[in-house]
Design an enzyme around this catalytic site. Structure first.
Site, PDB file in Angstrom:
ATOM      1  N   ASP A   1     -13.451   1.510   7.773  1.00  0.00           N
ATOM      2  CA  ASP A   1     -12.048   1.684   7.403  1.00  0.00           C
ATOM      3  C   ASP A   1     -11.395   2.853   8.141  1.00  0.00           C
ATOM      4  O   ASP A   1     -10.448   2.661   8.904  1.00  0.00           O
ATOM      5  CB  ASP A   1     -11.891   1.837   5.895  1.00  0.00           C
ATOM      6  CG  ASP A   1     -10.470   1.567   5.406  1.00  0.00           C
ATOM      7  OD1 ASP A   1      -9.636   1.145   6.223  1.00  0.00           O
ATOM      8  OD2 ASP A   1     -10.200   1.772   4.210  1.00  0.00           O
TER       9      ASP A   1
ATOM     10  N   GLN B   1       1.760  -2.288   7.467  1.00  0.00           N
ATOM     11  CA  GLN B   1       1.361  -1.196   6.570  1.00  0.00           C
ATOM     12  C   GLN B   1       2.359  -0.969   5.436  1.00  0.00           C
ATOM     13  O   GLN B   1       1.975  -0.702   4.301  1.00  0.00           O
ATOM     14  CB  GLN B   1       1.205   0.090   7.375  1.00  0.00           C
ATOM     15  CG  GLN B   1       0.977   1.352   6.561  1.00  0.00           C
ATOM     16  CD  GLN B   1      -0.427   1.475   6.014  1.00  0.00           C
ATOM     17  OE1 GLN B   1      -1.362   1.725   6.749  1.00  0.00           O
ATOM     18  NE2 GLN B   1      -0.584   1.278   4.710  1.00  0.00           N
TER      19      GLN B   1
ATOM     20  N   GLU C   1      -5.840  -3.449  -3.167  1.00  0.00           N
ATOM     21  CA  GLU C   1      -6.449  -2.116  -3.033  1.00  0.00           C
ATOM     22  C   GLU C   1      -5.816  -1.215  -4.086  1.00  0.00           C
ATOM     23  O   GLU C   1      -4.986  -0.355  -3.805  1.00  0.00           O
ATOM     24  CB  GLU C   1      -6.247  -1.557  -1.627  1.00  0.00           C
ATOM     25  CG  GLU C   1      -7.039  -0.286  -1.372  1.00  0.00           C
ATOM     26  CD  GLU C   1      -6.814   0.286   0.009  1.00  0.00           C
ATOM     27  OE1 GLU C   1      -7.441   1.318   0.312  1.00  0.00           O
ATOM     28  OE2 GLU C   1      -6.022  -0.267   0.797  1.00  0.00           O
TER      29      GLU C   1
ATOM     30  N   HIS D   1     -13.761  -3.837   9.328  1.00  0.00           N
ATOM     31  CA  HIS D   1     -12.465  -3.322   8.859  1.00  0.00           C
ATOM     32  C   HIS D   1     -12.291  -1.875   9.305  1.00  0.00           C
ATOM     33  O   HIS D   1     -12.992  -0.981   8.837  1.00  0.00           O
ATOM     34  CB  HIS D   1     -12.385  -3.406   7.330  1.00  0.00           C
ATOM     35  CG  HIS D   1     -11.042  -3.063   6.782  1.00  0.00           C
ATOM     36  ND1 HIS D   1     -10.161  -4.021   6.321  1.00  0.00           N
ATOM     37  CD2 HIS D   1     -10.413  -1.873   6.613  1.00  0.00           C
ATOM     38  CE1 HIS D   1      -9.052  -3.435   5.890  1.00  0.00           C
ATOM     39  NE2 HIS D   1      -9.185  -2.118   6.065  1.00  0.00           N
TER      40      HIS D   1
ATOM     41  N   HIS E   1      -5.356  -6.763   3.582  1.00  0.00           N
ATOM     42  CA  HIS E   1      -5.590  -5.737   2.577  1.00  0.00           C
ATOM     43  C   HIS E   1      -5.117  -6.350   1.256  1.00  0.00           C
ATOM     44  O   HIS E   1      -3.941  -6.694   1.115  1.00  0.00           O
ATOM     45  CB  HIS E   1      -4.755  -4.494   2.859  1.00  0.00           C
ATOM     46  CG  HIS E   1      -5.222  -3.672   4.008  1.00  0.00           C
ATOM     47  ND1 HIS E   1      -5.325  -4.156   5.283  1.00  0.00           N
ATOM     48  CD2 HIS E   1      -5.593  -2.351   4.068  1.00  0.00           C
ATOM     49  CE1 HIS E   1      -5.747  -3.185   6.088  1.00  0.00           C
ATOM     50  NE2 HIS E   1      -5.922  -2.088   5.373  1.00  0.00           N
TER      51      HIS E   1
ATOM     52  N   HIS F   1      -9.184   1.105  11.242  1.00  0.00           N
ATOM     53  CA  HIS F   1      -7.811   1.424  11.661  1.00  0.00           C
ATOM     54  C   HIS F   1      -7.885   2.336  12.881  1.00  0.00           C
ATOM     55  O   HIS F   1      -7.840   3.560  12.766  1.00  0.00           O
ATOM     56  CB  HIS F   1      -7.051   2.098  10.518  1.00  0.00           C
ATOM     57  CG  HIS F   1      -6.761   1.185   9.374  1.00  0.00           C
ATOM     58  ND1 HIS F   1      -5.584   0.478   9.251  1.00  0.00           N
ATOM     59  CD2 HIS F   1      -7.522   0.829   8.308  1.00  0.00           C
ATOM     60  CE1 HIS F   1      -5.615  -0.256   8.155  1.00  0.00           C
ATOM     61  NE2 HIS F   1      -6.791  -0.061   7.561  1.00  0.00           N
TER      62      HIS F   1
END
Length: 424
Positions: A309, A152, A213, A57, A210, A59
């Site tokens: 992440d 997102q 969270e 995971h 996701h 970005h």
């Protein structure tokens, strides 16, 4: 004749004194005192040889953008999201590619040769998608980069995002992503899970969302994800990332939830560095840890991987691509300090994410790809404790990175002699 033999290796499963013979980029033999000649021989000196680290995971479209357009002063998740919205209009393909390639260099140096990266699809220009598809192709000889179409700002909350996501998949993005807890309502979040899982089933693609969270114990989209995974026959192709609300849920509900996740064949991906940093911000004391229930998920039979992440981006100002740092934080936060627990945390950044990502030929056995890392440690626990130096990194049997062993020299007042030693 072998192309390369690594002699006197220790393996993550505890076997020692083994030789690894490599031919044509694949492992041809793993046995003690391997007979036969080789074009090259490397003595591992009893130290740990492992398959490469895997980040389940990440970005990459945001990595190394720390301070752009400004610094996240609060260090919170919501300010990070706001910062990313400010930065997106300023992005260019050139800078996205440059930062991503730099990070891939960091990754290789740390023995990290496979990354699943979420890429934001809310910008209708899909600049980040185009940039990371270019990076994926460029790094293919030395790093496996898997991309997730990530809405997102919410696939239903942000107008046009579902169409953008489909276009990203048409362009070659590998995985369907989502963020149900960021939709406007719980009902919209559940609907987004249904839509995205059906899209994945229609296209034959994996899912990585996701999910929850949040510190809100009523954020329960993982239950919906498990339901649609089972309904659509997606078991083994779906992961729920973060799952931090599970740390706030009552035990009775979790006792029902865990079997549902396991029965559906959904994997879990925790992000220890980020979860422990961003969650619990509304608490005074007692203060929640924020990471999902890793030991309980494992006990229920759910595969659990750890992800980095973020590295130096709007959400997290630290990080270096070191998956041993990620695993070490995971074992501390989850209190997995038993011998088996620590070895499981090592697996959470190696074998388990490789399974979740479906990496072909991963492992140390005849027929596997000769992607290997020689660490300055004698077992996984020592590697975690020392954040072991990556002495050699091999891709398809070729050395693509190497670092000198860490040796400390002391010359102390009042001591009779100088000592040179490797830290143990």
């Amino acid at each position: 004749m072998f192309d390369l033999i690594l002699r006197n290796c220790s393996l993550p499963d505890g076997r020692r004194g083994l030789d690894i013979g490599i031919t044509s980029g694949r492992i041809a033999a793993v046995e003690a005192s391997l007979p036969g000649a080789a074009g090259e021989t490397i003595d591992a000196a009893g130290q740990l040889v492992t398959p490469p680290f895997v980040d389940a995971h990440f970005h990459m479209d945001a990595t190394l953008s720390y301070g752009l357009p400004r610094v996240n002063q609060s260090g919170t998740l919501l300010e990070g999201i706001a910062l990313w919205s400010e930065l997106k209009p300023l992005l260019t393909q050139e800078t996205l590619v440059e930062r991503a390639l730099t990070y891939c260099d960091w990754a290789v140096a740390k023995g990290l040769l496979a990354i699943r990266s979420h890429v934001d699809v809310c910008d209708p220009r899909l600049l980040a998608v185009e940039a990371l598809l270019h990076v994926k192709d460029k790094v293919r000889p030395y790093l496996d980069l898997q991309l997730v179409a990530f809405p997102q700002d919410g696939v239903l909350r942000a107008p046009g995002t579902l169409d953008n996501l489909k276009r990203a998949l048409d362009m070659g993005v590998d995985v369907v992503g989502g963020i149900p807890h960021f939709e406007r309502t719980m009902a919209d979040g559940a609907e987004s899970v249904r839509i995205l899982c059906e899209l994945a089933a229609e296209r034959g693609l994996p899912v990585d969302m996701h999910c929850d969270e949040s510190d809100d114990p009523l954020s329960r989209h993982i239950e919906t994800l498990a339901f649609h995974t089972q309904r659509l026959g997606l078991g083994g192709r779906v992961a729920g990332s973060h799952l931090t609300s599970m740390h706030s849920m009552d035990n009775y509900y979790v006792s029902k939830l865990l079997p549902l996740i396991a029965e559906a064949g959904v994997a879990a991906i925790a992000n220890p560095l980020i979860n422990i940093t961003l969650q619990g911000r509304h608490d005074s004391y007692p203060k929640r840890r924020g990471m999902t229930r890793v030991p309980e998920l494992l006990a229920a039979g759910v595969p659990v991987a750890f992800g980095h992440d973020c590295v130096m981006d709007p959400w997290y100002s630290l990080g270096s691509g070191d998956m041993l740092e990620v695993a070490a934080m995971g074992l501390h936060v989850a209190q997995m300090t038993s011998q088996d627990g620590m070895r499981t945390c090592f697996q959470a950044v190696t074998a388990t994410p490789a399974q979740i990502l479906g990496i072909e030929g991963y492992g140390i056995a005849p027929g596997c790809r000769a992607d290997l890392v020689l660490l300055q440690a004698y077992d996984p626990i020592e590697a975690l404790r020392m954040r072991a130096t990556r002495l050699l990194v091999l891709r398809a049997g070729k050395v693509i990175a190497h670092s000198p062993a860490t040796v400390t020299t002391l010359n102390l007042p009042g001591r009779p002699h100088r000592v040179d030693f490797m830290l143990q």
